[in-house]
Design an enzyme around this catalytic site. Structure first.
Site, short mmCIF file in Angstrom:
data_model
loop_
_atom_site.label_atom_id
_atom_site.label_comp_id
_atom_site.label_asym_id
_atom_site.label_seq_id
_atom_site.Cartn_x
_atom_site.Cartn_y
_atom_site.Cartn_z
N ARG A 1 -7.54 -0.16 -6.75
CA ARG A 1 -7.85 0.82 -6.01
C ARG A 1 -7.85 2.12 -6.69
O ARG A 1 -6.98 2.47 -7.67
CB ARG A 1 -6.60 0.93 -4.76
CG ARG A 1 -6.53 -0.15 -3.90
CD ARG A 1 -5.57 0.10 -2.93
NE ARG A 1 -6.28 0.96 -1.86
CZ ARG A 1 -5.31 1.40 -0.81
NH1 ARG A 1 -4.20 1.09 -0.52
NH2 ARG A 1 -6.14 2.13 0.18
N ASN B 1 -5.58 12.25 0.75
CA ASN B 1 -4.42 11.40 1.59
C ASN B 1 -5.38 10.50 2.50
O ASN B 1 -6.68 10.94 2.76
CB ASN B 1 -3.35 12.39 2.24
CG ASN B 1 -2.30 11.48 2.83
OD1 ASN B 1 -1.67 10.71 2.04
ND2 ASN B 1 -2.03 11.71 4.13
N LYS B 2 -4.75 9.86 3.38
CA LYS B 2 -5.30 9.09 4.09
C LYS B 2 -6.53 9.64 5.16
O LYS B 2 -6.23 10.85 5.45
CB LYS B 2 -4.28 8.32 5.26
CG LYS B 2 -4.71 7.34 6.09
CD LYS B 2 -5.65 6.33 5.62
CE LYS B 2 -5.08 5.46 4.46
NZ LYS B 2 -6.05 4.71 3.85
N GLN C 1 -2.21 2.27 9.91
CA GLN C 1 -0.67 2.43 9.37
C GLN C 1 0.31 3.15 10.08
O GLN C 1 1.51 2.76 10.15
CB GLN C 1 -0.83 3.06 7.77
CG GLN C 1 -1.68 2.34 6.67
CD GLN C 1 -3.12 2.38 6.78
OE1 GLN C 1 -3.62 2.93 7.92
NE2 GLN C 1 -3.71 2.46 5.49
N ASP D 1 -1.92 10.79 -1.82
CA ASP D 1 -2.09 9.87 -2.93
C ASP D 1 -2.59 10.48 -4.49
O ASP D 1 -2.52 9.90 -5.26
CB ASP D 1 -3.43 9.36 -2.26
CG ASP D 1 -2.87 8.28 -1.39
OD1 ASP D 1 -2.80 8.83 -0.22
OD2 ASP D 1 -2.61 6.97 -1.59
N ARG E 1 0.89 -1.23 0.01
CA ARG E 1 -0.01 0.09 0.01
C ARG E 1 0.92 1.19 -0.24
O ARG E 1 2.00 1.11 -0.02
CB ARG E 1 -1.11 -0.11 1.02
CG ARG E 1 -0.68 -0.71 2.34
CD ARG E 1 0.47 0.02 3.22
NE ARG E 1 0.19 1.55 3.37
CZ ARG E 1 1.06 2.42 3.42
NH1 ARG E 1 2.36 1.93 3.81
NH2 ARG E 1 1.07 3.59 3.75
N GLY E 2 -0.06 2.40 -0.14
CA GLY E 2 0.97 3.60 -0.35
C GLY E 2 1.18 4.01 -1.86
O GLY E 2 1.50 3.10 -2.63
N ALA E 3 0.94 5.06 -2.21
CA ALA E 3 0.60 5.72 -3.66
C ALA E 3 1.89 5.18 -4.30
O ALA E 3 1.59 4.40 -5.39
CB ALA E 3 0.45 7.05 -3.60
O1 MRU Z 1 -4.41 3.03 2.07
P1 MRU Z 1 -3.12 3.33 2.17
O2 MRU Z 1 -2.12 2.78 3.21
O3 MRU Z 1 -2.65 2.77 0.61
O4 MRU Z 1 -2.74 4.89 2.12
C1 MRU Z 1 -1.64 5.42 2.28
C2 MRU Z 1 -1.55 6.90 2.32
O5 MRU Z 1 -2.61 7.64 2.43
C3 MRU Z 1 -0.25 7.48 2.23
O6 MRU Z 1 0.08 8.64 3.17
C4 MRU Z 1 -0.08 8.16 0.81
O7 MRU Z 1 -0.09 6.84 -0.11
C5 MRU Z 1 1.61 8.63 0.52
S1 MRU Z 1 2.42 7.29 0.53
C6 MRU Z 1 4.06 8.05 0.23
#
Ligand code: MRU
Length: 349
Positions: free
Chosen positions: A91, A249-250, A198, A239, A47-49
């Site tokens: 996603r 973002n999250k 996370q 994201d 996970r993470g962009a």
């Molecule tokens: O649902 P996730 O864990 O994929 O969400 C991740 C985030 O919101 C991060 O802050 C974002 O992707 C930046 S990662 C460098």
């Protein structure tokens, strides 16, 4: 720094650390098909962009490898279209996923005159390059952003924008790592990031391994700490960045931005330019992923609520106005973002 591999191409297989199991267990999952990669993205193994961008590119390379060398270019592109669509459905919010798929498809369309066997090899190299470039990008983000982090300061971060969310080093955590490596005396407050945790599970794990001081809070504690002067800056990843500077973002990021504004605390966003979506004019156009309500009603498979429905948006939108500065690998951007980001957007078209 970064004594783990988030994702790696190894002997025509893709290995990724299973982020669902951290911090308890450090286990790696092996994928041999694009379908397995898609499942890993959907289930948050990875996970993470930026990391899901790399995974989708590697998924396309794995998919290409399953196609016969004898296939015609036309049939190859048809098969690759189906594979792209499958990966794109995993996603919806992080634009890096679509950015990476588009980059792989662009390569295919530029290879019209080549043998399918050769295109397959080029796709593999491209996916590995996307990963290598991401690491360099994160290091540059770190170097560019470190100047914003004051010596003897406390930085609050949300979710995980670290090595686990990228090829390594991280975006928001990349800035923190770089400032720390420059010898700055900094400490981090990580908000737990309900419901998937996370922050609690991944950010604390990463920072602790690197010896960067970190303290954990529940999400609802942030306002109180800010009101008592215990937070000097807020630093998060993104994201998707719209062309007007709004970011997705999250979930919980928006509330933190309002709290930071109220308490006059700078709110920074760190992201690679591949997260800027020039076609998206504002945050309200960004699709917010709605995840399984059980992530809210259950914890570790155990129900923690009464038998009720839950709402589970995975991301929220922080308006550009709340963002002091966007930190990228090519430099720092400030308001008005329509103007400051326009050059990058033009270049990326
Ligand atoms: O649902 P996730 O864990 O994929 O969400 C991740 C985030 O919101 C991060 O802050 C974002 O992707 C930046 S990662 C460098």
């Amino acid at each position: 720094m970064n004594s783990f591999k988030t994702i790696e191409w190894q002997n025509n297989k893709v290995l990724m650390i299973d982020q669902r199991k951290l911090p308890g267990k450090e286990v790696y999952i092996e994928c041999t098909t694009f379908e397995e990669i898609a499942e890993c993205i959907r289930d948050l193994v990875i996970r993470g962009a930026p990391a899901i961008g790399i995974a989708s590119a590697m998924g396309m390379a794995l998919g290409a490898m399953s196609i016969s060398d004898d296939c015609s270019y036309e049939d190859f592109t048809k098969r690759m279209k189906t594979i792209s669509e499958h990966l794109a459905l995993t996603r919806p919010t992080a634009v890096n996923l679509f950015w990476a798929i588009d980059r792989m498809n662009r390569l295919i369309s530029e290879c019209r005159d080549r043998e399918v066997k050769e295109i397959k090899n080029l796709l593999k190299t491209e996916a590995i390059n996307i990963q290598k470039e991401d690491l360099i990008t994160c290091i540059r983000i770190g170097e560019n952003g470190a100047e914003l982090i004051k010596d003897n300061s406390v930085v609050l971060t949300h979710c995980n924008a670290g090595g686990l969310a990228t090829a390594g080093h991280g975006t928001a955590l990349g800035v923190i790592r770089s400032a720390f490596l420059q010898g700055k005396n900094i400490s981090v407050i990580s908000s737990e990031t309900r419901p998937v945790l996370q922050g609690a599970r991944l950010t604390t794990w990463e920072l602790e391994r690197d010896g960067i001081p970190v303290r954990l809070i529940t999400d609802s504690m942030a306002g109180h700490l800010m009101s008592r002067g215990m937070v000097d800056s807020v630093l998060v990843g993104a994201d998707r960045v719209a062309s007007n500077g709004d970011i997705a973002n999250k979930i919980g990021t928006y509330s933190l931005s309002i709290l930071a504004k109220h308490h006059n605390i700078p709110f920074y966003v760190a992201a690679p330019t591949s997260t800027i979506d020039g076609k998206c004019l504002s945050g309200e156009k960004i699709i917010i992923e709605q995840r399984n309500p059980e992530e809210v009603t259950h914890m570790d498979g155990k129900q923690i609520s009464a038998q009720v429905n839950a709402i589970n948006p995975a991301f929220d939108i922080t308006p550009a106005d709340n963002i002091e500065c966007l930190i990228t690998e090519v430099g720092l951007f400030k308001k008005p973002y329509e103007k400051s980001l326009s050059g990058i957007i033009k270049k990326n078209q």
